[in-house]
Enzyme design. Structure first.
Site: not given
Length: 430
Positions: A155, A405, A408
């Site tokens: 990702s 998160d 990212h």
């Protein structure tokens, strides 16, 4: 078993050899340009009693030599892997994440993140005179005109690919060529920039090698990874890639069983399966090595290929993953405040060693580069979505548990810097 092996015994030696050759070229270049600059200065000093016409003839020469010296030394010695984040108001405010359709969990501004100071920093490399230019969409598209730029990996590869599409799309029209039919799935997407006949693709392959289980279905307890075969989708398209950006690492930390064909090589974090614990460094090295081999193996085609391997981008979970304050910092780390730890440094070294080995082996006609982002990413705990991976997370108060998160980066955000460096790798003088 040939696939799963420890580090090449000669890899450190190869890295040193490559570095010494590069250093030697830089030294010779700097010496020659210094000598030329010195002669120009000497002539200018001796010409202090000359007439205006003679001085006018010397001054442009001095300016040209000075400019050439500065540009050439910077080009050959600029190391973007070390440096610090410095304040630069508005530097990263270059596109609207909603307009370029970034993944919803990384669209921090749309999701209501109230502070936007994380967009006011730029990366300043350490070497004196070294400057990382802002991203220039026209320069990037010109450098890859008529080419296919592919991002392979996990990702973080997708995070960087979407950043690139947004940076380019802020100045040039583009269209979506393909996207996964399932809502929310981003395992294979492709965009086209018709003005320069450029295609950008992202391939989901978190282990780079063929894998089943959790990497394909998150409800599974672990992944089965086959270190004798590459993931089918990207490897089938490899010959059509002109620029391949490889970025992976985080999935190797997860519970996995590693195979060579039908033979179990060992496991990671699965002690109850009664197999040898092999960790993740060796499987990671093998996956990187196997990927580079595949990408350079078909490089003898009509036009050259560039293979760029990104180093590991660390996460910043300071507490439990569902603690609302697990990555609540609002400023980058200062120089010396956060160092790259030993585990991340080893993953970084693996990429450096394997790319250096590929260069020394000749690259089979391909250019092999390292996109070293480990330190600059490690110093940006403020750039993640955190709890703003969802819209208005505190609309009903502050819950005790809330998914965050801290891996990212927000888009726009620090990951745009990855593409600033990528542009320099693609356009630097050789």
């Amino acid at each position: 078993m040939a696939v799963y092996q420890p580090l090449h015994q000669h890899s450190h030696k190869q890295s040193s050899r490559y570095g010494s050759v590069s250093l030697g070229l830089r030294t010779v270049l700097a010496w020659l340009l210094s000598a030329l600059l010195g002669l120009a200065l000497l002539h200018l000093l001796r010409c202090s009693q000359c007439g205006a016409r003679e001085r006018a003839m010397v001054s442009p020469l001095l300016q040209y030599v000075t400019s050439t010296y500065s540009q050439a030394v910077s080009t050959y010695s600029c190391d973007y892997s070390e440096g610090q984040w410095v304040q630069a108001p508005g530097h990263a405010r270059r596109y609207n994440g909603t307009e370029c359709n970034v993944k919803g969990s990384e669209n921090c501004i749309r999701n209501g993140r109230p502070d936007t100071g994380y967009l006011d920093w730029r990366w300043q490399p350490s070497p004196a005179g070294c400057h990382l230019p802002s991203f220039d969409a026209a320069s990037f598209l010109a450098a890859v005109r008529g080419k296919h730029v592919a991002f392979l990996g996990d990702s973080m590869a997708r995070n960087q690919a979407e950043s690139l599409v947004c940076l380019l799309g802020a100045s040039f029209p583009y269209r979506m060529v393909y996207q996964d039919p399932e809502p929310g799935t981003r395992k294979f997407w492709r965009w086209a920039f018709p003005s320069h006949n450029v295609t950008v693709s992202v391939y989901w392959a978190p282990f780079l090698a063929r894998a089943t289980g959790k990497s394909e279905n998150y409800s599974e307890p672990y992944s089965s990874v086959y270190l004798d075969a590459l993931a089918e989708r990207w490897s089938a398209d490899a010959d059509a890639m002109d620029v391949a950006v490889v970025s992976t690492g985080h999935w190797f930390w997860n519970p996995s069983v590693y195979y060579n064909g039908s033979v179990v090589l060992g496991t990671h974090r699965l002690s109850d399966l009664n197999h040898t614990e092999i960790g993740f460094f060796s499987p990671y090295r093998e996956a990187i090595r196997m990927t580079i081999r595949r990408l350079v193996s078909s490089a003898g085609r009509a036009r050259p290929r560039t293979v760029v391997v990104a180093t590991f981008s660390p996460a910043h979970f300071e507490k439990e993953w569902d603690d609302p304050a697990t990555c609540a910092r609002r400023l980058p780390y200062r120089e010396g405040e956060r160092e790259v730890d030993a585990m991340h440094a080893e993953l970084r070294n693996i990429v450096r060693e394997e790319t250096a080995a590929a260069r020394i082996d000749g690259g089979r006609g391909a250019t092999v580069e390292v996109l070293d982002v480990t330190k600059l990413a490690a110093m940006r705990p403020d750039g993640h979505p955190g709890v703003y991976m969802k819209r208005d997370p505190f609309a009903r108060g502050v819950p005790e548990r809330l998914q965050s998160d801290c891996l990212h980066f927000c888009l726009p955000g620090p990951v745009d810097t990855f593409n600033e460096i990528l542009l320099q790798l693609l356009t630097k003088r050789r």
